[in-house]
Design a protein around this motif. Structure first.
Motif, PDB file in Angstrom:
ATOM      1  N   VAL A  76     -13.083  -3.808  -2.798  1.00 58.11           N
ATOM      2  CA  VAL A  76     -11.816  -3.454  -2.163  1.00 58.11           C
ATOM      3  C   VAL A  76     -11.211  -2.235  -2.855  1.00 58.11           C
ATOM      4  O   VAL A  76     -11.087  -2.187  -4.077  1.00 58.11           O
ATOM      5  CB  VAL A  76     -10.826  -4.630  -2.210  1.00 58.11           C
ATOM      6  N   LEU A  77     -10.822  -1.251  -2.060  1.00 53.13           N
ATOM      7  CA  LEU A  77     -10.172  -0.053  -2.567  1.00 53.13           C
ATOM      8  C   LEU A  77      -8.663  -0.092  -2.349  1.00 53.13           C
ATOM      9  O   LEU A  77      -7.908   0.603  -3.025  1.00 53.13           O
ATOM     10  CB  LEU A  77     -10.759   1.184  -1.879  1.00 53.13           C
ATOM     11  N   SER A  78      -8.227  -0.887  -1.388  1.00 57.35           N
ATOM     12  CA  SER A  78      -6.809  -0.988  -1.057  1.00 57.35           C
ATOM     13  C   SER A  78      -6.046  -1.736  -2.151  1.00 57.35           C
ATOM     14  O   SER A  78      -6.630  -2.518  -2.916  1.00 57.35           O
ATOM     15  CB  SER A  78      -6.640  -1.738   0.265  1.00 57.35           C
ATOM     16  N   LYS A  79      -4.726  -1.514  -2.198  1.00 61.01           N
ATOM     17  CA  LYS A  79      -3.900  -2.244  -3.161  1.00 61.01           C
ATOM     18  C   LYS A  79      -3.856  -3.724  -2.814  1.00 61.01           C
ATOM     19  O   LYS A  79      -3.845  -4.578  -3.696  1.00 61.01           O
ATOM     20  CB  LYS A  79      -2.477  -1.675  -3.177  1.00 61.01           C
ATOM     21  N   SER A  80      -3.780  -4.036  -1.528  1.00 60.26           N
ATOM     22  CA  SER A  80      -3.784  -5.428  -1.084  1.00 60.26           C
ATOM     23  C   SER A  80      -5.212  -5.915  -0.883  1.00 60.26           C
ATOM     24  O   SER A  80      -6.102  -5.122  -0.566  1.00 60.26           O
ATOM     25  CB  SER A  80      -2.980  -5.572   0.210  1.00 60.26           C
ATOM     26  N   ASP A 110      -6.583   7.790   0.413  1.00 64.00           N
ATOM     27  CA  ASP A 110      -7.784   7.848  -0.425  1.00 64.00           C
ATOM     28  C   ASP A 110      -8.788   6.783   0.015  1.00 64.00           C
ATOM     29  O   ASP A 110      -9.994   7.034   0.081  1.00 64.00           O
ATOM     30  CB  ASP A 110      -7.403   7.653  -1.889  1.00 64.00           C
ATOM     31  N   VAL A 111      -8.282   5.578   0.328  1.00 65.10           N
ATOM     32  CA  VAL A 111      -9.139   4.515   0.850  1.00 65.10           C
ATOM     33  C   VAL A 111      -9.805   4.961   2.149  1.00 65.10           C
ATOM     34  O   VAL A 111     -11.010   4.780   2.349  1.00 65.10           O
ATOM     35  CB  VAL A 111      -8.326   3.229   1.091  1.00 65.10           C
ATOM     36  N   ALA A 112      -9.014   5.564   3.042  1.00 66.36           N
ATOM     37  CA  ALA A 112      -9.548   6.025   4.316  1.00 66.36           C
ATOM     38  C   ALA A 112     -10.650   7.051   4.107  1.00 66.36           C
ATOM     39  O   ALA A 112     -11.712   6.994   4.747  1.00 66.36           O
ATOM     40  CB  ALA A 112      -8.424   6.608   5.177  1.00 66.36           C
ATOM     41  N   GLU A 115       0.842  -1.198   0.000  1.00 65.60           N
ATOM     42  CA  GLU A 115       0.000   0.000   0.000  1.00 65.60           C
ATOM     43  C   GLU A 115       0.869   1.238   0.000  1.00 65.60           C
ATOM     44  O   GLU A 115       1.886   1.289   0.700  1.00 65.60           O
ATOM     45  CB  GLU A 115      -0.919   0.025   1.227  1.00 65.60           C
ATOM     46  N   THR A 116       0.502   2.226  -0.789  1.00 64.20           N
ATOM     47  CA  THR A 116       1.161   3.521  -0.727  1.00 64.20           C
ATOM     48  C   THR A 116       0.374   4.424   0.217  1.00 64.20           C
ATOM     49  O   THR A 116      -0.819   4.199   0.460  1.00 64.20           O
ATOM     50  CB  THR A 116       1.218   4.181  -2.113  1.00 64.20           C
ATOM     51  N   ASP A 140       0.107 -12.213  10.031  1.00 68.47           N
ATOM     52  CA  ASP A 140      -1.135 -11.781  10.673  1.00 68.47           C
ATOM     53  C   ASP A 140      -1.607 -10.450  10.096  1.00 68.47           C
ATOM     54  O   ASP A 140      -0.803  -9.534   9.910  1.00 68.47           O
ATOM     55  CB  ASP A 140      -0.917 -11.586  12.182  1.00 68.47           C
ATOM     56  N   GLY A 141      -2.933 -10.337   9.866  1.00 71.23           N
ATOM     57  CA  GLY A 141      -3.479  -9.034   9.512  1.00 71.23           C
ATOM     58  C   GLY A 141      -4.540  -9.085   8.433  1.00 71.23           C
ATOM     59  O   GLY A 141      -4.559  -9.972   7.578  1.00 71.23           O
ATOM     60  N   THR A 142      -5.420  -8.088   8.469  1.00 70.19           N
ATOM     61  CA  THR A 142      -6.470  -7.924   7.465  1.00 70.19           C
ATOM     62  C   THR A 142      -6.650  -6.442   7.160  1.00 70.19           C
ATOM     63  O   THR A 142      -6.398  -5.600   8.027  1.00 70.19           O
ATOM     64  CB  THR A 142      -7.809  -8.499   7.958  1.00 70.19           C
ATOM     65  N   ILE A 143      -7.061  -6.134   5.939  1.00 67.96           N
ATOM     66  CA  ILE A 143      -7.516  -4.781   5.678  1.00 67.96           C
ATOM     67  C   ILE A 143      -8.880  -4.605   6.341  1.00 67.96           C
ATOM     68  O   ILE A 143      -9.583  -5.588   6.572  1.00 67.96           O
ATOM     69  CB  ILE A 143      -7.586  -4.459   4.171  1.00 67.96           C
ATOM     70  N   GLY A 144      -9.246  -3.351   6.640  1.00 68.56           N
ATOM     71  CA  GLY A 144     -10.498  -3.180   7.358  1.00 68.56           C
ATOM     72  C   GLY A 144     -11.154  -1.822   7.229  1.00 68.56           C
ATOM     73  O   GLY A 144     -12.269  -1.627   7.720  1.00 68.56           O
TER      74      GLY A 144
END
Length: 418
Positions: A386-390, A80-82, A73-74, A323-327
């Motif tokens: 999904v808006l994130s790169k990942s 922008d996602v936020a 993610e940049t 570990d981890g997720t976008i959210g």
């Protein structure tokens, strides 16, 4: 940019217009007028279905890949996602490469949001390189704009180092963030230790690994004084320990991640690594205790704990995956399925109080800084959302209620076209 937000229901208990349906006129970034059927020449009308407006949401734990992992993610895209997810402010973890553990790193992060709608509030690393050995340059980072200090996804195993940090930051009213996890007890565990881990043959993490650290850290806080934030708690006993500490007058706050409020370890049946999280997902009784902690005010903040990860570290065997997720994209819609709307908004805006920042009420003459959303309507979250790169989301296939339209902040309007 001069705008009139038409027929907006204001959700802001600090505003005289709370729960009223009004028009909001914004001129040069200031709320110039609030009333019925407003109109003005050269003003653009913003009309959205069932528009609701609240103080801007603030996420207390967000990770971006940059610097060092821009493939995940940049900062530009992350902000922008936020914004499109309804967040005017994000507290960014020091988890880049290099770790943000000195003044220049804080300046770098702040410079990236100088002209964006969503504002970055950097969290500086508590220890150099987040290695847990030596205290980082806390005072210099505070002067540069860091709002707190913690090592992301790493618990400080050295109790004396945490004691020293809690004492030191009192000289400049600093806030220490201390993840609760005893690494020795966690061992090689990857999921909650219990019936599900036994059934699936996965190494378990006892709830004790978190609860011992919560108890230790609270004892240290009682000894030293100062301010402590315990992020992303996940067990009933942790909630109770913090509840008791607050009753004793200790200056402690805590957060919980959206996914720990929503899911239990039963979702692990298919070994989907998107559910490999830290802290791990727990059984239903623990989840219910977290919801109760939110409702009674023991848990101060709800965070997305947004952590974009690429396929090289996430789409692996469950034991090996990171570990981890976008959210960010799902935070509001997921919470809105399990909590009353007023509680959702309260917990998505409470981070300002935790970090000692000023809230901006929705009233005439105030700076225009608010979130636009629709609390109604149902949808199912898919990869196309999904808006994130990942794409490492634990929420695929999850039913969501409502929609974040976007934000107006820093003189900029950002709307989610999806």
């Amino acid at each position: 940019m001069n705008l009139i937000f038409k027929n907006a229901v204001i959700v802001d208990p600090s505003s005289a217009y709370h729960k009223q349906t009004v028009d909001i006129e914004v001129q040069n970034g200031i709320i110039s007028k609030i009333g019925k059927e407003l109109s003005a020449p050269d003003f653009e009308n913003i009309e959205l279905d069932n528009l609701h407006v609240s103080q801007g949401w603030f996420d207390s734990s967000v990770s971006f890949g940059e610097p060092g992992h821009e493939d995940r993610e940049t900062i530009a895209n992350g902000l922008d996602v936020a914004a499109k997810s309804g967040f005017t402010d994000v507290a960014v973890q020091p988890s880049g490469a290099p770790v943000a553990d000195k003044q220049a790193d804080i300046f770098f992060l702040l410079s990236k949001s100088a002209h964006t709608a969503t504002k970055i509030h950097p969290i500086g690393a508590l220890t150099k390189g987040s290695e847990g050995k030596d205290i980082a340059e806390l005072f210099d980072m505070k002067n540069a704009g860091a709002i707190a200090f913690g090592d992301y996804q790493k618990a400080l195993q050295d109790a004396n180092l945490l004691k020293i940090a809690l004492q030191y930051v009192q000289d400049f009213n600093g806030l220490v963030i201390a993840l609760a996890q005893d690494d020795k007890i966690k061992g090689k565990g990857v999921v909650h230790e219990g019936e599900v881990s036994t059934r699936l043959g996965l190494k378990g993490i006892p709830a004790l690994a978190e609860e011992l650290q919560v108890a230790r850290n609270l004892y240290l806080l009682e000894y030293t004084g100062g301010k402590l934030h315990i992020p992303t708690i996940s067990t009933a006993r942790s909630v109770q320990l913090i509840r008791e500490a607050k009753a004793k007058g200790l200056n402690v706050t805590c957060s919980v991640a959206v996914h720990n409020l929503l899911f239990t370890d039963e979702v692990l049946a298919d070994f989907d690594s998107n559910y490999k999280l830290l802290p791990p997902l727990r059984p239903e009784d623990e989840r219910k205790a977290l919801v109760d902690g939110v409702m009674d005010g023991t848990i101060d903040v709800i965070t997305s704990d947004h952590n974009p990860l690429d396929v090289e570290v996430k789409k692996l065997e469950f034991d090996l995956a990171k570990d981890g997720t976008i959210g960010l994209e799902t935070a509001f819609g997921a919470l809105n399925t399990i909590l009353p709307l007023d509680v959702v908004i309260e917990k998505l805006t409470a981070a300002r109080s935790v970090f000692g920042l000023q809230s901006v009420s929705i009233q005439e003459g105030a700076a225009a800084s608010f979130t636009l959303f629709n609390p109604d309507g149902n949808s199912t979250f898919t990869e196309s959302d999904v808006l994130s790169k990942s794409k490492n989301s634990a929420f695929f296939g999850q039913s969501l209620k409502g929609k974040a339209y976007g934000i107006y902040n820093n003189g900029k309007l950002v709307l989610n076209a999806k």
